[in-house]
Design a protein around this motif. Sequence first.
Motif, PDB file in Angstrom:
ATOM      1  N   SER A   9      14.775 119.766  10.308  1.00 10.25           N
ATOM      2  CA  SER A   9      13.879 118.718  10.785  1.00 10.25           C
ATOM      3  C   SER A   9      13.576 117.732   9.669  1.00 10.25           C
ATOM      4  O   SER A   9      13.539 116.508   9.889  1.00 10.25           O
ATOM      5  CB  SER A   9      12.570 119.318  11.303  1.00 10.25           C
ATOM      6  N   PHE A  10      13.387 118.239   8.459  1.00  9.90           N
ATOM      7  CA  PHE A  10      13.126 117.359   7.321  1.00  9.90           C
ATOM      8  C   PHE A  10      14.327 116.466   7.023  1.00  9.90           C
ATOM      9  O   PHE A  10      14.191 115.248   6.873  1.00  9.90           O
ATOM     10  CB  PHE A  10      12.769 118.200   6.086  1.00  9.90           C
ATOM     11  N   VAL A  11      15.518 117.054   6.945  1.00  7.83           N
ATOM     12  CA  VAL A  11      16.712 116.284   6.594  1.00  7.83           C
ATOM     13  C   VAL A  11      17.014 115.236   7.659  1.00  7.83           C
ATOM     14  O   VAL A  11      17.313 114.076   7.343  1.00  7.83           O
ATOM     15  CB  VAL A  11      17.916 117.229   6.381  1.00  7.83           C
ATOM     16  N   ARG A  12      16.956 115.622   8.928  1.00 10.32           N
ATOM     17  CA  ARG A  12      17.239 114.669  10.001  1.00 10.32           C
ATOM     18  C   ARG A  12      16.227 113.520  10.004  1.00 10.32           C
ATOM     19  O   ARG A  12      16.576 112.361  10.231  1.00 10.32           O
ATOM     20  CB  ARG A  12      17.215 115.367  11.352  1.00 10.32           C
ATOM     21  N   ALA A  14      14.526 112.415   7.368  1.00 14.27           N
ATOM     22  CA  ALA A  14      14.786 111.591   6.191  1.00 14.27           C
ATOM     23  C   ALA A  14      15.951 110.641   6.435  1.00 14.27           C
ATOM     24  O   ALA A  14      15.926 109.484   6.011  1.00 14.27           O
ATOM     25  CB  ALA A  14      15.075 112.487   4.984  1.00 14.27           C
ATOM     26  N   GLU A  15      16.969 111.104   7.132  1.00 11.88           N
ATOM     27  CA  GLU A  15      18.162 110.282   7.361  1.00 11.88           C
ATOM     28  C   GLU A  15      17.966 109.291   8.503  1.00 11.88           C
ATOM     29  O   GLU A  15      18.507 108.187   8.470  1.00 11.88           O
ATOM     30  CB  GLU A  15      19.364 111.180   7.629  1.00 11.88           C
ATOM     31  N   ALA A  16      17.195 109.691   9.522  1.00 12.80           N
ATOM     32  CA  ALA A  16      17.004 108.821  10.684  1.00 12.80           C
ATOM     33  C   ALA A  16      15.848 107.845  10.503  1.00 12.80           C
ATOM     34  O   ALA A  16      15.814 106.793  11.133  1.00 12.80           O
ATOM     35  CB  ALA A  16      16.768 109.665  11.934  1.00 12.80           C
ATOM     36  N   GLY A  17      14.892 108.204   9.637  1.00 16.06           N
ATOM     37  CA  GLY A  17      13.787 107.301   9.357  1.00 16.06           C
ATOM     38  C   GLY A  17      12.578 107.452  10.255  1.00 16.06           C
ATOM     39  O   GLY A  17      11.596 106.728  10.094  1.00 16.06           O
ATOM     40  N   SER A  18      12.632 108.392  11.201  1.00 19.09           N
ATOM     41  CA  SER A  18      11.478 108.612  12.069  1.00 19.09           C
ATOM     42  C   SER A  18      11.578 109.976  12.724  1.00 19.09           C
ATOM     43  O   SER A  18      12.673 110.538  12.859  1.00 19.09           O
ATOM     44  CB  SER A  18      11.384 107.536  13.163  1.00 19.09           C
ATOM     45  N   PHE A  19      10.413 110.499  13.138  1.00 19.32           N
ATOM     46  CA  PHE A  19      10.401 111.776  13.846  1.00 19.32           C
ATOM     47  C   PHE A  19      11.078 111.645  15.205  1.00 19.32           C
ATOM     48  O   PHE A  19      11.754 112.566  15.670  1.00 19.32           O
ATOM     49  CB  PHE A  19       8.967 112.269  14.027  1.00 19.32           C
ATOM     50  N   SER A  20      10.904 110.478  15.859  1.00 19.33           N
ATOM     51  CA  SER A  20      11.478 110.285  17.189  1.00 19.33           C
ATOM     52  C   SER A  20      13.003 110.317  17.141  1.00 19.33           C
ATOM     53  O   SER A  20      13.649 110.956  17.982  1.00 19.33           O
ATOM     54  CB  SER A  20      11.001 108.963  17.781  1.00 19.33           C
ATOM     55  N   ALA A  21      13.578 109.600  16.167  1.00 24.74           N
ATOM     56  CA  ALA A  21      15.039 109.569  16.054  1.00 24.74           C
ATOM     57  C   ALA A  21      15.583 110.956  15.700  1.00 24.74           C
ATOM     58  O   ALA A  21      16.615 111.388  16.233  1.00 24.74           O
ATOM     59  CB  ALA A  21      15.469 108.544  15.013  1.00 24.74           C
ATOM     60  N   ALA A  22      14.894 111.657  14.808  1.00 26.84           N
ATOM     61  CA  ALA A  22      15.326 113.009  14.457  1.00 26.84           C
ATOM     62  C   ALA A  22      15.226 113.939  15.659  1.00 26.84           C
ATOM     63  O   ALA A  22      16.096 114.795  15.872  1.00 26.84           O
ATOM     64  CB  ALA A  22      14.473 113.539  13.306  1.00 26.84           C
ATOM     65  N   ALA A  23      14.190 113.761  16.459  1.00 27.33           N
ATOM     66  CA  ALA A  23      14.006 114.602  17.647  1.00 27.33           C
ATOM     67  C   ALA A  23      15.151 114.427  18.631  1.00 27.33           C
ATOM     68  O   ALA A  23      15.620 115.388  19.237  1.00 27.33           O
ATOM     69  CB  ALA A  23      12.673 114.283  18.310  1.00 27.33           C
ATOM     70  N   ARG A  24      15.615 113.171  18.797  1.00 26.91           N
ATOM     71  CA  ARG A  24      16.730 112.921  19.715  1.00 26.91           C
ATOM     72  C   ARG A  24      17.995 113.634  19.245  1.00 26.91           C
ATOM     73  O   ARG A  24      18.766 114.146  20.054  1.00 26.91           O
ATOM     74  CB  ARG A  24      16.983 111.417  19.836  1.00 26.91           C
ATOM     75  N   GLN A  25      18.207 113.678  17.953  1.00 34.51           N
ATOM     76  CA  GLN A  25      19.383 114.356  17.412  1.00 34.51           C
ATOM     77  C   GLN A  25      19.298 115.865  17.574  1.00 34.51           C
ATOM     78  O   GLN A  25      20.307 116.535  17.820  1.00 34.51           O
ATOM     79  CB  GLN A  25      19.555 114.014  15.932  1.00 34.51           C
ATOM     80  N   LEU A  26      18.097 116.403  17.425  1.00 38.92           N
ATOM     81  CA  LEU A  26      17.915 117.857  17.429  1.00 38.92           C
ATOM     82  C   LEU A  26      17.619 118.421  18.807  1.00 38.92           C
ATOM     83  O   LEU A  26      17.600 119.646  18.977  1.00 38.92           O
ATOM     84  CB  LEU A  26      16.767 118.226  16.468  1.00 38.92           C
ATOM     85  N   GLY A  27      17.368 117.543  19.775  1.00 37.16           N
ATOM     86  CA  GLY A  27      17.024 118.026  21.104  1.00 37.16           C
ATOM     87  C   GLY A  27      15.621 118.604  21.172  1.00 37.16           C
ATOM     88  O   GLY A  27      15.340 119.498  21.984  1.00 37.16           O
ATOM     89  N   LEU A  28      14.710 118.092  20.333  1.00 35.40           N
ATOM     90  CA  LEU A  28      13.327 118.548  20.295  1.00 35.40           C
ATOM     91  C   LEU A  28      12.406 117.389  20.644  1.00 35.40           C
ATOM     92  O   LEU A  28      12.855 116.253  20.823  1.00 35.40           O
ATOM     93  CB  LEU A  28      12.973 119.073  18.897  1.00 35.40           C
ATOM     94  N   THR A  29      11.126 117.661  20.726  1.00 35.28           N
ATOM     95  CA  THR A  29      10.153 116.587  20.896  1.00 35.28           C
ATOM     96  C   THR A  29       9.766 116.059  19.516  1.00 35.28           C
ATOM     97  O   THR A  29       9.830 116.785  18.517  1.00 35.28           O
ATOM     98  CB  THR A  29       8.896 117.090  21.610  1.00 35.28           C
ATOM     99  N   PRO A  30       9.326 114.796  19.427  1.00 35.88           N
ATOM    100  CA  PRO A  30       8.860 114.284  18.138  1.00 35.88           C
ATOM    101  C   PRO A  30       7.726 115.123  17.561  1.00 35.88           C
ATOM    102  O   PRO A  30       7.649 115.311  16.339  1.00 35.88           O
ATOM    103  CB  PRO A  30       8.389 112.864  18.480  1.00 35.88           C
ATOM    104  N   ALA A  31       6.870 115.637  18.425  1.00 34.95           N
ATOM    105  CA  ALA A  31       5.757 116.469  17.941  1.00 34.95           C
ATOM    106  C   ALA A  31       6.273 117.742  17.279  1.00 34.95           C
ATOM    107  O   ALA A  31       5.738 118.189  16.250  1.00 34.95           O
ATOM    108  CB  ALA A  31       4.823 116.808  19.097  1.00 34.95           C
TER     109      ALA A  31
END
Length: 307
Positions: A9-12, A14-31
Amino acid sequence: MQPLSHLESFVRTAEAGSFSAAARQLGLTPAAVSKNVARLELALGVRLFQRSTRRLTLTESGDRLHGQIGGALVTLSDAVAGLAQEGGAPAGVLKVSMGQAFGRAYVLPLLPDFLARYPAVLPDWHFDNRQVDLIGEGFDAGIGGGVELTQGLVARELARVHVVATAAPGYLAGRPLPRHPADLTGHDGILRRSSPTGRIRAWTLRNEAGDEGAVELRPRLVFSDPEAMRDAAVMGLGVALLPMVFARPALQSGALVRLLPGWWADNGPISLHYPSKKLLPAKTRAFVDFVVERLRAEDFDQRMRGT
């Protein structure tokens, strides 16, 4: 050792620039992603991100941690994914970005055969003319032209696209056919305004012999959309210089006539872009190989060159 989910979650993020973008990649919610990062910060006793209502930036500690584990975590995740897919058929949601007109005309017709070969893949295709952030927005692949090859992406060129002069038979009635680009001077022009710069595109055509000629049409219409230019040309409103991506269907049907056969301008490549991972997901590899194979078999490059 910190849980892999917290580190990922941290790496994604850092690379995506937001919790929302990382969530889309990981299949999780931003929360959920935000909570994973917060738990990692609590366990390490350091703040990894500076948070504000507008942006998320790495702290010095966060930047150092990302530099130390980012590449290793991706390699580990890819290795696990590769083992999980080994010996199995490609499966899962396949998120692909492509231009609206191009996707409908050239990629959508491939879908029945693709699904027949890979029935466990669920295409989630986005027909959008905007430039997307493939990695940041969690896309598996993208097809288009004029895409900046940013870090983490690779490209496979599908074709070089030529721009050609076109007009409707009705517009040409009673007019002599041009033999050289200079002969287009004085013709009604359906011109294109570049969306990024706001300037009207100027074209210089060339031929196989290396001769060149500037096109100087009389401005009659100015559009920012090549599909609208094509439709206006079909209405007989003037001469339009169109990429073959948009011109070809109308040329095939006879709605438009190609002027100056053998003369063109290079509009750059159409490429298939995807993340530069050592171990691509099976669904992505299958899609890339399928599209390249089919378009090559259909002489797509020659069709986009108008030959």
